[in-house]
Design a protein around this motif. Structure first.
Motif, PDB file in Angstrom:
ATOM      1  N   LEU A 142       9.506  -9.699  -9.795  1.00  0.00           N
ATOM      2  CA  LEU A 142      10.427  -9.764  -8.666  1.00  0.00           C
ATOM      3  C   LEU A 142       9.607 -10.177  -7.449  1.00  0.00           C
ATOM      4  O   LEU A 142       8.526  -9.640  -7.210  1.00  0.00           O
ATOM      5  N   THR A 143      10.113 -11.143  -6.675  1.00  0.00           N
ATOM      6  CA  THR A 143       9.415 -11.603  -5.470  1.00  0.00           C
ATOM      7  C   THR A 143      10.038 -10.947  -4.244  1.00  0.00           C
ATOM      8  O   THR A 143      11.269 -10.929  -4.097  1.00  0.00           O
ATOM      9  N   VAL A 144       9.185 -10.400  -3.372  1.00  0.00           N
ATOM     10  CA  VAL A 144       9.633  -9.701  -2.172  1.00  0.00           C
ATOM     11  C   VAL A 144       8.809 -10.183  -0.982  1.00  0.00           C
ATOM     12  O   VAL A 144       7.580 -10.247  -1.058  1.00  0.00           O
ATOM     13  N   SER A 145       9.483 -10.522   0.126  1.00  0.00           N
ATOM     14  CA  SER A 145       8.803 -10.919   1.359  1.00  0.00           C
ATOM     15  C   SER A 145       8.916  -9.795   2.380  1.00  0.00           C
ATOM     16  O   SER A 145       9.999  -9.224   2.567  1.00  0.00           O
ATOM     17  N   VAL A 146       7.808  -9.495   3.040  1.00  0.00           N
ATOM     18  CA  VAL A 146       7.775  -8.418   4.035  1.00  0.00           C
ATOM     19  C   VAL A 146       7.163  -8.946   5.324  1.00  0.00           C
ATOM     20  O   VAL A 146       6.044  -9.476   5.320  1.00  0.00           O
ATOM     21  N   ASP A 147       7.891  -8.829   6.452  1.00  0.00           N
ATOM     22  CA  ASP A 147       7.402  -9.188   7.780  1.00  0.00           C
ATOM     23  C   ASP A 147       6.756  -7.970   8.440  1.00  0.00           C
ATOM     24  O   ASP A 147       6.896  -6.835   7.971  1.00  0.00           O
ATOM     25  N   GLY A 148       6.104  -8.220   9.560  1.00  0.00           N
ATOM     26  CA  GLY A 148       5.535  -7.136  10.353  1.00  0.00           C
ATOM     27  C   GLY A 148       4.177  -6.665   9.871  1.00  0.00           C
ATOM     28  O   GLY A 148       3.717  -5.599  10.273  1.00  0.00           O
ATOM     29  N   ILE A 149       3.512  -7.456   9.040  1.00  0.00           N
ATOM     30  CA  ILE A 149       2.178  -7.082   8.547  1.00  0.00           C
ATOM     31  C   ILE A 149       1.156  -7.713   9.477  1.00  0.00           C
ATOM     32  O   ILE A 149       0.791  -8.892   9.346  1.00  0.00           O
ATOM     33  N   ASP A 150       0.690  -6.936  10.462  1.00  0.00           N
ATOM     34  CA  ASP A 150      -0.164  -7.468  11.513  1.00  0.00           C
ATOM     35  C   ASP A 150      -1.602  -6.962  11.448  1.00  0.00           C
ATOM     36  O   ASP A 150      -2.364  -7.110  12.394  1.00  0.00           O
ATOM     37  N   SER A 151      -1.979  -6.335  10.342  1.00  0.00           N
ATOM     38  CA  SER A 151      -3.351  -5.846  10.185  1.00  0.00           C
ATOM     39  C   SER A 151      -3.634  -5.629   8.716  1.00  0.00           C
ATOM     40  O   SER A 151      -2.710  -5.562   7.886  1.00  0.00           O
ATOM     41  N   LEU A 152      -4.915  -5.520   8.400  1.00  0.00           N
ATOM     42  CA  LEU A 152      -5.289  -5.226   7.018  1.00  0.00           C
ATOM     43  C   LEU A 152      -4.790  -3.840   6.609  1.00  0.00           C
ATOM     44  O   LEU A 152      -4.427  -3.612   5.454  1.00  0.00           O
ATOM     45  N   ALA A 153      -4.786  -2.923   7.571  1.00  0.00           N
ATOM     46  CA  ALA A 153      -4.291  -1.574   7.268  1.00  0.00           C
ATOM     47  C   ALA A 153      -2.814  -1.626   6.878  1.00  0.00           C
ATOM     48  O   ALA A 153      -2.381  -0.960   5.929  1.00  0.00           O
ATOM     49  N   ALA A 154      -2.014  -2.442   7.602  1.00  0.00           N
ATOM     50  CA  ALA A 154      -0.596  -2.578   7.260  1.00  0.00           C
ATOM     51  C   ALA A 154      -0.435  -3.251   5.903  1.00  0.00           C
ATOM     52  O   ALA A 154       0.427  -2.875   5.108  1.00  0.00           O
ATOM     53  N   HIS A 155      -1.288  -4.246   5.628  1.00  0.00           N
ATOM     54  CA  HIS A 155      -1.258  -4.936   4.332  1.00  0.00           C
ATOM     55  C   HIS A 155      -1.465  -3.936   3.196  1.00  0.00           C
ATOM     56  O   HIS A 155      -0.728  -3.923   2.199  1.00  0.00           O
ATOM     57  N   GLN A 156      -2.453  -3.072   3.355  1.00  0.00           N
ATOM     58  CA  GLN A 156      -2.750  -2.083   2.315  1.00  0.00           C
ATOM     59  C   GLN A 156      -1.631  -1.051   2.206  1.00  0.00           C
ATOM     60  O   GLN A 156      -1.278  -0.615   1.105  1.00  0.00           O
ATOM     61  N   ALA A 157      -1.063  -0.663   3.361  1.00  0.00           N
ATOM     62  CA  ALA A 157       0.002   0.339   3.343  1.00  0.00           C
ATOM     63  C   ALA A 157       1.253  -0.207   2.639  1.00  0.00           C
ATOM     64  O   ALA A 157       1.899   0.501   1.861  1.00  0.00           O
ATOM     65  N   VAL A 194       4.100 -11.536   4.426  1.00  0.00           N
ATOM     66  CA  VAL A 194       3.414 -11.648   3.140  1.00  0.00           C
ATOM     67  C   VAL A 194       4.470 -11.644   2.037  1.00  0.00           C
ATOM     68  O   VAL A 194       5.396 -10.833   2.052  1.00  0.00           O
ATOM     69  N   ARG A 195       4.336 -12.591   1.130  1.00  0.00           N
ATOM     70  CA  ARG A 195       5.222 -12.637  -0.030  1.00  0.00           C
ATOM     71  C   ARG A 195       4.490 -12.023  -1.206  1.00  0.00           C
ATOM     72  O   ARG A 195       3.355 -12.382  -1.511  1.00  0.00           O
TER      73      ARG A 195
END
Length: 350
Positions: free
Chosen positions: A277-292, A316-317
């Motif tokens: 399943l492909t999911v796109s998420v906005d609001g990822i403005d840091s590596l910490a947010a990416h990991q979370a 990030v998709r």
């Protein structure tokens, strides 16, 4: 700053591809079980390995009766094939009368192998991370009324946790800080009012919410009226438990909780996880947010692997390997308080 972030995320994605697609969020201790052992002999160790395996089967499924199944018997027969390692340690145990030393065996199982065996036998299991349940427990004892939390009622919450954790459930106590006290009172719990409890629970982001009213009933028995507010659009469920001791009434409540949570959270996994399943998420403005975000996506029901596929701006998709029907994962995404639907994806709520 944005360019630096894009480069950093791209580097992180590249490393993930080079190393292997990350499995999220498998914690190191989820396949480990510690049990008492008589001594360091091979015979005592074999007995302890079987006891540890049984405990892990219950923890993965939330079903105490799984230990009586034919599958459990087959796994016991080849228990050494599922063990990654073990170690001994000596601990001090205080039974209230005196403290004694006890030898324990810590066993590290191949959690994947056991989950796959359960899946191939059609047994539903919990998601990779233990379900978290926020517990609002109103107590009426010895003329006092209060909501158990950080400053009162620790023994009540400890008794529930001791009964729930072996079933693979992780209870979470509210902070009972000024915000909680302003939003919720004992009367809300005692009356079983769902909406104020649901509203006060949003800040915690738990998989489900449990409220209970504890009081001493006739015959000096403890009685709890439970109300479960599960996620994923499931209906509210209510039941009662009554027993002669606090430990017994909480154990009965934990068993009832596991039975009801399984209806919405447990699933028969696909061992091969061929579906995606492909999911796109906005609001990822840091590596910490990416990991979370990666960790949160990995906790969803049926998600077995989270793979970052593309970065564009703060979006990030992700490709999710899933072991259940895609609709069930999509419903879990829509119900997640930290993921706000945007029409063509989601926005991460920091």
């Amino acid at each position: 700053m944005l360019n630096v972030l894009r480069i950093s995320l791209a580097f992180a994605m590249g490393m993930a591809v080079l190393v292997t697609a990350p499995v999220v969020p498998a914690q190191d201790n989820l396949g480990a079980v510690e049990v008492p052992v008589a001594d360091n002999s091979a015979a005592a160790r074999d007995d302890a390995l079987v006891e540890a395996l049984d405990a892990l089967l219950v923890r993965l499924t939330g079903q105490p009766d799984i230990v009586g199944s034919e599958l459990a018997e087959r796994l016991r027969g080849r228990v050494n094939d599922t063990v990654n390692g073990f170690s001994y340690r000596s601990v001090e145990v205080d039974d209230g009368d005196r403290a004694e030393r006890e030898t324990r065996l810590r066993v590290r199982f191949s959690r994947t192998a056991i989950r796959n065996a359960l899946a191939r036998d059609g047994v539903a299991v919990w998601p990779p991370s233990p379900p978290t349940v926020l517990v609002w427990l109103g107590a009426q004892r010895d003329g006092e009324r209060f909501i158990a939390g950080s400053d009162r009622g620790e023994a009540l919450l400890d008794a529930l946790e001791a009964a729930a954790r072996p079933l693979g459930i992780r209870p979470v106590a509210p902070l009972m800080d000024l915000q909680d006290r302003r939003n919720l009172g004992f009367a809300d719990i005692a009356g079983g009012f769902v909406e104020p409890v649901r509203a006060a629970s949003e800040r915690y982001g738990a998989d489900a919410v449990l409220m209970g009213r504890l009081q001493q009933g006739a015959g000096r028995e403890d009685e709890v009226r439970w109300t479960l507010l599960p996620g994923d659009g499931e209906p509210v469920q209510r039941w009662r438990t009554r027993a002669a001791s606090l430990e017994a009434v909480m154990a009965a409540g934990a068993r009832g909780l596991a039975e009801r949570l399984r209806q919405s959270l447990a699933y028969v996994a696909d061992p091969d996880s061929r579906r995606q399943l492909t999911v796109s998420v906005d609001g990822i403005d840091s590596l910490a947010a990416h990991q979370a975000v990666a960790a949160r996506l990995g906790e969803l029901v049926g998600v077995t692997r989270v793979i970052p596929a593309e970065v564009g701006g703060d979006r990030v998709r992700w490709r999710l390997a899933i072991g259940v029907d895609a609709g069930r994962v999509e419903r879990a995404l829509a119900a997640d308080p930290r993921l706000q639907p945007t029409g063509d994806g989601y926005r991460w709520r920091q």
